[in-house]
Design an enzyme around this catalytic site. Sequence first.
Site, PDB file in Angstrom:
ATOM      1  N   LYS A  38       0.820  -1.257   0.034  1.00 37.90           N
ATOM      2  CA  LYS A  38      -0.020   0.091  -0.022  1.00 37.90           C
ATOM      3  C   LYS A  38       0.748   1.273   0.014  1.00 37.90           C
ATOM      4  O   LYS A  38       0.515   2.250  -0.557  1.00 37.90           O
ATOM      5  CB  LYS A  38      -0.829   0.081   1.281  1.00 37.90           C
ATOM      6  CG  LYS A  38      -1.896  -0.963   0.974  1.00 37.90           C
ATOM      7  CD  LYS A  38      -3.245  -0.523   1.932  1.00 37.90           C
ATOM      8  CE  LYS A  38      -4.493  -1.147   1.462  1.00 37.90           C
ATOM      9  NZ  LYS A  38      -4.944  -0.427   0.208  1.00 37.90           N
ATOM     10  N   GLY A  39       2.141   1.259   0.635  1.00 38.02           N
ATOM     11  CA  GLY A  39       3.055   2.071   0.761  1.00 38.02           C
ATOM     12  C   GLY A  39       3.181   2.671  -0.731  1.00 38.02           C
ATOM     13  O   GLY A  39       3.167   3.872  -1.294  1.00 38.02           O
ATOM     14  N   THR A 216     -14.231   6.378   1.635  1.00 34.31           N
ATOM     15  CA  THR A 216     -14.447   5.823   0.353  1.00 34.31           C
ATOM     16  C   THR A 216     -15.580   4.711   0.449  1.00 34.31           C
ATOM     17  O   THR A 216     -15.687   3.860   1.267  1.00 34.31           O
ATOM     18  CB  THR A 216     -13.119   5.381  -0.268  1.00 34.31           C
ATOM     19  OG1 THR A 216     -12.704   4.074   0.340  1.00 34.31           O
ATOM     20  CG2 THR A 216     -12.034   6.306  -0.137  1.00 34.31           C
ATOM     21  N   ASP A 242     -11.555  -3.921 -13.014  1.00 33.44           N
ATOM     22  CA  ASP A 242     -10.908  -4.381 -11.811  1.00 33.44           C
ATOM     23  C   ASP A 242     -10.795  -3.363 -10.821  1.00 33.44           C
ATOM     24  O   ASP A 242     -10.015  -2.234 -10.801  1.00 33.44           O
ATOM     25  CB  ASP A 242      -9.598  -4.938 -12.500  1.00 33.44           C
ATOM     26  CG  ASP A 242      -8.495  -5.238 -11.166  1.00 33.44           C
ATOM     27  OD1 ASP A 242      -9.249  -5.483 -10.218  1.00 33.44           O
ATOM     28  OD2 ASP A 242      -7.397  -5.373 -11.424  1.00 33.44           O
ATOM     29  N   ASP A 248      -6.142   2.739  -3.174  1.00 26.66           N
ATOM     30  CA  ASP A 248      -4.781   3.557  -3.203  1.00 26.66           C
ATOM     31  C   ASP A 248      -4.759   4.716  -4.042  1.00 26.66           C
ATOM     32  O   ASP A 248      -4.065   5.767  -3.872  1.00 26.66           O
ATOM     33  CB  ASP A 248      -3.676   2.427  -3.554  1.00 26.66           C
ATOM     34  CG  ASP A 248      -3.537   1.473  -2.367  1.00 26.66           C
ATOM     35  OD1 ASP A 248      -3.815   1.727  -1.182  1.00 26.66           O
ATOM     36  OD2 ASP A 248      -2.978   0.354  -2.850  1.00 26.66           O
ATOM     37  N   LYS A 281      -8.679  -0.241 -15.393  1.00 21.75           N
ATOM     38  CA  LYS A 281      -7.668  -1.116 -15.740  1.00 21.75           C
ATOM     39  C   LYS A 281      -7.329  -2.275 -14.982  1.00 21.75           C
ATOM     40  O   LYS A 281      -7.464  -2.072 -13.703  1.00 21.75           O
ATOM     41  CB  LYS A 281      -6.128  -0.347 -16.294  1.00 21.75           C
ATOM     42  CG  LYS A 281      -6.501   0.653 -17.165  1.00 21.75           C
ATOM     43  CD  LYS A 281      -4.977   1.319 -17.422  1.00 21.75           C
ATOM     44  CE  LYS A 281      -5.047   2.501 -18.330  1.00 21.75           C
ATOM     45  NZ  LYS A 281      -3.931   3.263 -18.510  1.00 21.75           N
ATOM     46  N   GLY A 283      -4.939  -4.620 -12.344  1.00 21.56           N
ATOM     47  CA  GLY A 283      -3.736  -4.484 -11.497  1.00 21.56           C
ATOM     48  C   GLY A 283      -3.559  -3.041 -10.441  1.00 21.56           C
ATOM     49  O   GLY A 283      -4.644  -2.346 -10.531  1.00 21.56           O
ATOM     50  N   SER A 287      -2.732   0.593 -13.089  1.00 20.57           N
ATOM     51  CA  SER A 287      -4.003   1.081 -13.629  1.00 20.57           C
ATOM     52  C   SER A 287      -3.897   2.695 -12.818  1.00 20.57           C
ATOM     53  O   SER A 287      -5.065   3.424 -13.199  1.00 20.57           O
ATOM     54  CB  SER A 287      -5.007   0.269 -12.592  1.00 20.57           C
ATOM     55  OG  SER A 287      -5.141   0.495 -11.186  1.00 20.57           O
TER      56      SER A 287
HETATM   57  P1  ADP Z   1     -10.960   0.224  -1.354  1.00 19.36           P
HETATM   58  O1  ADP Z   1     -10.431  -0.216  -2.859  1.00 19.36           O
HETATM   59  O2  ADP Z   1      -9.943   0.505  -0.300  1.00 19.36           O
HETATM   60  O3  ADP Z   1     -12.268  -0.759  -0.844  1.00 19.36           O
HETATM   61  P2  ADP Z   1     -13.171   1.835  -2.577  1.00 19.36           P
HETATM   62  O4  ADP Z   1     -13.707   0.599  -3.033  1.00 19.36           O
HETATM   63  O5  ADP Z   1     -14.046   2.534  -1.509  1.00 19.36           O
HETATM   64  O6  ADP Z   1     -11.500   1.726  -1.737  1.00 19.36           O
HETATM   65  O7  ADP Z   1     -12.739   2.837  -3.706  1.00 19.36           O
HETATM   66  C1  ADP Z   1     -11.895   3.979  -3.667  1.00 19.36           C
HETATM   67  C2  ADP Z   1     -12.614   4.936  -4.350  1.00 19.36           C
HETATM   68  O8  ADP Z   1     -12.283   4.557  -5.738  1.00 19.36           O
HETATM   69  C3  ADP Z   1     -14.037   5.383  -4.338  1.00 19.36           C
HETATM   70  O9  ADP Z   1     -14.249   6.322  -3.299  1.00 19.36           O
HETATM   71  C4  ADP Z   1     -14.678   5.834  -5.657  1.00 19.36           C
HETATM   72  O10 ADP Z   1     -14.382   7.105  -5.535  1.00 19.36           O
HETATM   73  C5  ADP Z   1     -13.721   4.776  -6.570  1.00 19.36           C
HETATM   74  N1  ADP Z   1     -14.334   3.659  -6.975  1.00 19.36           N
HETATM   75  C6  ADP Z   1     -14.227   2.627  -6.483  1.00 19.36           C
HETATM   76  N2  ADP Z   1     -15.126   1.569  -7.040  1.00 19.36           N
HETATM   77  C7  ADP Z   1     -15.748   2.370  -8.219  1.00 19.36           C
HETATM   78  C8  ADP Z   1     -16.607   2.043  -8.876  1.00 19.36           C
HETATM   79  N3  ADP Z   1     -17.181   0.890  -9.282  1.00 19.36           N
HETATM   80  N4  ADP Z   1     -17.110   3.175  -9.972  1.00 19.36           N
HETATM   81  C9  ADP Z   1     -16.635   4.413  -9.621  1.00 19.36           C
HETATM   82  N5  ADP Z   1     -15.817   4.713  -8.639  1.00 19.36           N
HETATM   83  C10 ADP Z   1     -15.409   3.625  -7.927  1.00 19.36           C
END
Ligand code: ADP
Length: 302
Positions: A38-39, A216, A242, A248, A281, A283, A287
């Site tokens: 993650k870093g 998020t 994906d 991140d 994308k 990865g 991505s």
């Molecule tokens: P994590 O990967 O840590 O679980 P999230 O799934 O909440 O975090 O995704 C982080 C951010 O990426 C979200 O706040 C949103 O802005 C964006 N995101 C994630 N999934 C989607 C999606 N299916 N469509 C649009 N944006 C997304």
Amino acid sequence: MITVFGSINVDYVFQVGSIPAPGETLLATDLALLPGGKGGNQALAAARAGASVNMVGAVGKDGRGDIALAGLRAAGVNTDAVAASDKPTGTASICVDAQGENSIVVYAGANESVSHSQLDAAMLGADAILMLQMEVPLAQMSAAIKAARAAGATIVWNLAPMQAVALEALQGVDYLMVNAIELDQLGQGLGLAATDTLHAKVTRLAELTHCSVVVTLGAEGSLGVHEGGVINLPALPVAPVDTVGAGDAFAGAFAAALDAGQPFEQAMRWGNVAGALACLKTGAQSSLPRRQDIEEHLAKLL
Ligand code: ADP
């Protein structure tokens, strides 16, 4: 300038027909060695989003550190403060089956040797940002946060993957970032009522910690509490390929926006756009979107 104090891994991604059962040996149909942690991911996300970034972490003397750091170096991240550890480079072994289901083993290795003493004063000035996650030792992160606080730097802590953390440890931080699951886990640890609405939990967390908080929410976008106000931003609509690395991408772009002098709400927008673009994308690091892509989509939002 952003300094990321966190993990650096090499991910071994095996494509398999099915996830191996206990005692079973399977032949993988493909293998990819990818930089991760993650870093490292968030350092690259911030650099791609246009920030000047230092990486502070550790890799082993096993040659695999170069694989782990190649993407960061190519993006101009300063890796001079990455230490060489006697432990092996942090490693994730990831089996992905035909349905996209996965099973993952992570060995922290060199990440366990990361020390706050690797930070130097130039990284922690009043206009600097220190960014952390949860994949290096908590005691070292707490010491890093203390030093950054004393030097007047801004601190962004993405509490992923969640582990028990004391309220006092959170109180010296400026911005806390979690996803919806991590918010529930953190809420449980801090005694927040499980029945509370998302809105109530985030507001209470901000009050208890005296931090701005960003949650998020995947395809639902993100929710933030800053200086008493609540901001709810919808996601950029995309057809995800994906979602690995979305969190991140959000964290790195959010920090890069703060570093560029953007206000909180606009930093959340950068995060939302970068997170959505990262879903287009495969990865984690491959991505992560570049500044120009983020700006083009931001312009469409306004
Ligand atoms: P994590 O990967 O840590 O679980 P999230 O799934 O909440 O975090 O995704 C982080 C951010 O990426 C979200 O706040 C949103 O802005 C964006 N995101 C994630 N999934 C989607 C999606 N299916 N469509 C649009 N944006 C997304």
